[in-house]
Motif scaffolding. Structure first.
Motif, PDB file in Angstrom:
ATOM      1  N   PRO A  32      -1.621   7.200   0.446  1.00  0.00           N
ATOM      2  CA  PRO A  32      -0.984   5.905   0.721  1.00  0.00           C
ATOM      3  C   PRO A  32      -1.395   4.792  -0.220  1.00  0.00           C
ATOM      4  O   PRO A  32      -0.678   3.803  -0.373  1.00  0.00           O
ATOM      5  N   VAL A  33      -2.543   4.911  -0.881  1.00  0.00           N
ATOM      6  CA  VAL A  33      -2.993   3.846  -1.771  1.00  0.00           C
ATOM      7  C   VAL A  33      -2.087   3.706  -2.991  1.00  0.00           C
ATOM      8  O   VAL A  33      -2.044   2.626  -3.603  1.00  0.00           O
ATOM      9  N   VAL A  34      -1.354   4.757  -3.356  1.00  0.00           N
ATOM     10  CA  VAL A  34      -0.483   4.670  -4.529  1.00  0.00           C
ATOM     11  C   VAL A  34       0.534   3.551  -4.344  1.00  0.00           C
ATOM     12  O   VAL A  34       0.761   2.738  -5.257  1.00  0.00           O
ATOM     13  N   GLU A  35       1.145   3.495  -3.166  1.00  0.00           N
ATOM     14  CA  GLU A  35       2.103   2.424  -2.876  1.00  0.00           C
ATOM     15  C   GLU A  35       1.418   1.169  -2.343  1.00  0.00           C
ATOM     16  O   GLU A  35       1.833   0.055  -2.651  1.00  0.00           O
ATOM     17  N   GLY A  36       0.364   1.349  -1.561  1.00  0.00           N
ATOM     18  CA  GLY A  36      -0.272   0.204  -0.913  1.00  0.00           C
ATOM     19  C   GLY A  36      -1.144  -0.620  -1.831  1.00  0.00           C
ATOM     20  O   GLY A  36      -1.319  -1.829  -1.620  1.00  0.00           O
ATOM     21  N   GLY A  37      -1.716  -0.008  -2.848  1.00  0.00           N
ATOM     22  CA  GLY A  37      -2.541  -0.735  -3.789  1.00  0.00           C
ATOM     23  C   GLY A  37      -3.875  -1.175  -3.217  1.00  0.00           C
ATOM     24  O   GLY A  37      -4.218  -0.881  -2.069  1.00  0.00           O
ATOM     25  N   LEU A  38      -4.646  -1.883  -4.043  1.00  0.00           N
ATOM     26  CA  LEU A  38      -5.963  -2.390  -3.672  1.00  0.00           C
ATOM     27  C   LEU A  38      -6.117  -3.818  -4.160  1.00  0.00           C
ATOM     28  O   LEU A  38      -5.549  -4.194  -5.191  1.00  0.00           O
ATOM     29  N   ASP A  39      -6.919  -4.596  -3.432  1.00  0.00           N
ATOM     30  CA  ASP A  39      -7.197  -5.969  -3.855  1.00  0.00           C
ATOM     31  C   ASP A  39      -8.647  -6.155  -4.288  1.00  0.00           C
ATOM     32  O   ASP A  39      -9.135  -7.267  -4.394  1.00  0.00           O
ATOM     33  N   ARG A  40      -9.351  -5.031  -4.521  1.00  0.00           N
ATOM     34  CA  ARG A  40     -10.746  -5.064  -4.971  1.00  0.00           C
ATOM     35  C   ARG A  40     -10.860  -4.340  -6.309  1.00  0.00           C
ATOM     36  O   ARG A  40      -9.950  -3.626  -6.697  1.00  0.00           O
ATOM     37  N   PRO A  41     -11.954  -4.547  -7.029  1.00  0.00           N
ATOM     38  CA  PRO A  41     -12.072  -3.995  -8.381  1.00  0.00           C
ATOM     39  C   PRO A  41     -11.923  -2.476  -8.419  1.00  0.00           C
ATOM     40  O   PRO A  41     -12.488  -1.756  -7.601  1.00  0.00           O
ATOM     41  N   TYR A  42     -11.161  -2.029  -9.422  1.00  0.00           N
ATOM     42  CA  TYR A  42     -10.990  -0.591  -9.616  1.00  0.00           C
ATOM     43  C   TYR A  42     -10.910  -0.284 -11.103  1.00  0.00           C
ATOM     44  O   TYR A  42     -10.193  -0.954 -11.857  1.00  0.00           O
ATOM     45  N   LEU A  43     -11.646   0.746 -11.514  1.00  0.00           N
ATOM     46  CA  LEU A  43     -11.676   1.197 -12.902  1.00  0.00           C
ATOM     47  C   LEU A  43     -11.048   2.579 -13.004  1.00  0.00           C
ATOM     48  O   LEU A  43     -11.516   3.532 -12.368  1.00  0.00           O
TER      49      LEU A  43
ATOM     50  N   MET B  96       2.561   8.876 -11.183  1.00  0.00           N
ATOM     51  CA  MET B  96       1.860   8.463  -9.961  1.00  0.00           C
ATOM     52  C   MET B  96       0.671   7.566 -10.295  1.00  0.00           C
ATOM     53  O   MET B  96       0.397   6.585  -9.602  1.00  0.00           O
ATOM     54  N   LEU B  97      -0.031   7.883 -11.376  1.00  0.00           N
ATOM     55  CA  LEU B  97      -1.157   7.050 -11.786  1.00  0.00           C
ATOM     56  C   LEU B  97      -0.666   5.678 -12.246  1.00  0.00           C
ATOM     57  O   LEU B  97      -1.287   4.654 -11.948  1.00  0.00           O
ATOM     58  N   ARG B  98       0.466   5.650 -12.950  1.00  0.00           N
ATOM     59  CA  ARG B  98       1.025   4.357 -13.370  1.00  0.00           C
ATOM     60  C   ARG B  98       1.463   3.533 -12.164  1.00  0.00           C
ATOM     61  O   ARG B  98       1.296   2.310 -12.141  1.00  0.00           O
ATOM     62  N   LYS B  99       2.037   4.178 -11.159  1.00  0.00           N
ATOM     63  CA  LYS B  99       2.438   3.457  -9.938  1.00  0.00           C
ATOM     64  C   LYS B  99       1.219   2.879  -9.236  1.00  0.00           C
ATOM     65  O   LYS B  99       1.206   1.725  -8.803  1.00  0.00           O
ATOM     66  N   PHE B 100       0.169   3.689  -9.102  1.00  0.00           N
ATOM     67  CA  PHE B 100      -1.089   3.213  -8.520  1.00  0.00           C
ATOM     68  C   PHE B 100      -1.617   2.019  -9.303  1.00  0.00           C
ATOM     69  O   PHE B 100      -1.999   0.990  -8.728  1.00  0.00           O
ATOM     70  N   TRP B 101      -1.623   2.129 -10.622  1.00  0.00           N
ATOM     71  CA  TRP B 101      -2.115   1.056 -11.484  1.00  0.00           C
ATOM     72  C   TRP B 101      -1.318  -0.234 -11.266  1.00  0.00           C
ATOM     73  O   TRP B 101      -1.888  -1.333 -11.177  1.00  0.00           O
ATOM     74  N   SER B 102       0.001  -0.109 -11.140  1.00  0.00           N
ATOM     75  CA  SER B 102       0.843  -1.300 -10.989  1.00  0.00           C
ATOM     76  C   SER B 102       0.605  -2.010  -9.667  1.00  0.00           C
ATOM     77  O   SER B 102       0.919  -3.202  -9.541  1.00  0.00           O
ATOM     78  N   ASN B 103       0.053  -1.306  -8.691  1.00  0.00           N
ATOM     79  CA  ASN B 103      -0.188  -1.907  -7.373  1.00  0.00           C
ATOM     80  C   ASN B 103      -1.632  -2.347  -7.167  1.00  0.00           C
ATOM     81  O   ASN B 103      -2.016  -2.690  -6.043  1.00  0.00           O
TER      82      ASN B 103
END
Length: 395
Positions: free
Chosen positions: A274-285, A300-307
């Protein structure tokens, strides 16, 4: 299938000495000394202590088995220690687990002797450092928590408490107290979406057990004695997480499910759940490689990155391949002749990056990331560094 097992065998052979015979299929040349592998000394100023804990989640049935068994985990804590005299060094992988894994690979038990880590079992914690940031580690699919020992030890030697997690039945092999060993009954997992969800639940449970430990209770199911000072050293306000491959996807989804994790890092990690669409608001590398599965070829990685809505950075390790991360990077080039891997097969696993440079990345960048977001110091991630010309930065 044969090459798959050879790759898995190679991935398991770190910090060990090979005493193969002709019947194992990995025979050493007659009259030669056993090939030996050791992890490099950690680069930090502190000695390392370690303890393994057996945790049982009474609220969950194990989702991977048909019997009504509670979900059990094995974790190891690595931390700065004092007075390590007379404290034995922990094995890279426990004996029963090692023998079962070798049997799975078609090798005789005892054909490979596993070596020791730099972690002293049950050593007292160095309490002079006060409370320390906590970092969780989740390995790749069909791997085990042992496979990240090098980078984990290095973090601990610089003043982190690192918790490595095994995820039974998606791990290659997990040994519980008393020598009981759990392996995937199907040989390896294929349902990665399910694995990511289970790992996220595992992580939340482990965080709850760490809170119990900090509160002065012993979470170990067998009530084993804990290292002196362990409960006084956890700073659960500063928690990070990282993982390799599927462990990267587990990191992102655990962050999505639990806000206690303040920062996350994926080492050539997958993007699932679910994080791929939901994204994160904290630091991620996001750390990727130029080959398949990287940002350039993985939608899928690009979608995750965009969110990703918080601090984010994409690093590409040029010359690397999927197994350039973790202990594999040191081992595979050394044992390739023993395993009769061709140059092409080896490069498909670890790329063309020199081993020393892959290890230099592992020592520098995870620590720089957690230093920045859990300790608020350091500048390596500000931009490209002349010390690491193989690292490409994408903001």
């Amino acid at each position: 299938m044969i090459r798959t097992k050879v790759a898995a065998f190679a991935a398991a052979l770190l910090t060990l000495s090979v005493t193969a015979t002709a019947t194992t299929g990995v025979a050493a040349a007659a009259g030669t000394e056993p090939v030996r592998f050791t992890l490099p000394e950690p680069s930090g100023p502190y000695k390392i202590g370690t303890v393994s804990l057996h945790l049982v989640d009474e609220s969950r049935k194990d989702p991977w088995v048909t019997t009504p068994r509670k979900r059990e985990l094995m974790v190891s804590l690595w931390y700065p220690a004092r007075d390590v005299r007379r404290r034995p060094l922990a094995p890279w992988m426990p004996r029963a687990a090692a023998d079962r894994y070798l049997g799975y690979l078609g090798l005789a038990p005892g054909g490979v002797t596993f070596g020791r880590t730099h972690g002293h079992e049950q050593a007292p914690v160095d309490r002079s450092l006060g409370r320390l940031p906590v970092v969780l580690y989740s390995p790749g699919a069909n791997a085990s928590r042992s496979f990240g020992t090098g980078v984990v030890e290095d973090l601990a030697s610089h003043g982190y408490v690192v918790v490595t997690m095994d995820h039974p039945y998606d791990a290659a092999v997990v040994e519980f107290p008393g020598g009981r060993v759990a392996m995937n009954p199907d040989g390896e997992i294929t349902d990665f979406e399910k694995a990511v969800a289970v790992r996220a639940d595992d992580t939340r449970f482990v965080l709850n057990q760490l809170a119990m430990l900090q509160a002065g209770r012993n979470p170990d199911a067998d009530h084993q004695k804990l290292p002196v000072g362990l409960q006084d050293t956890l700073d659960l306000r500063q928690i990070g997480m990282f993982g390799h491959s599927l462990g990267g996807a587990a990191t992102a989804n655990a962050m999505y499910a639990d806000r206690r994790i303040k920062a996350g890092m994926g080492l050539d990690g997958a993007a699932l759940g679910p994080v791929v669409e939901g994204g994160l608001d904290r630091p991620y590398l996001v750390v990727d490689t130029p080959g398949k599965g990287g940002m350039g070829t993985n939608p899928m990685l690009r979608k995750f990155w965009s969110n990703l809505r918080g601090w984010r950075l994409n690093l590409t390790l040029n010359g690397a391949a999927h197994n350039s991360f973790g202990d594999d990077a040191l081992l595979l080039p050394v044992v390739a002749p023993l395993l009769k891997l061709s140059t092409q097969e080896l490069q498909e696993m670890v790329g063309t990056i020199p081993t020393a440079r892959a290890l230099a990345f592992q020592r520098a960048y995870p620590r720089a990331f957690f230093d920045l977001h859990l300790r608020h110091r350091g500048h390596l991630l500000d931009g490209p560094s002349s010390r690491f010309p193989e690292v490409k930065y994408t903001g």
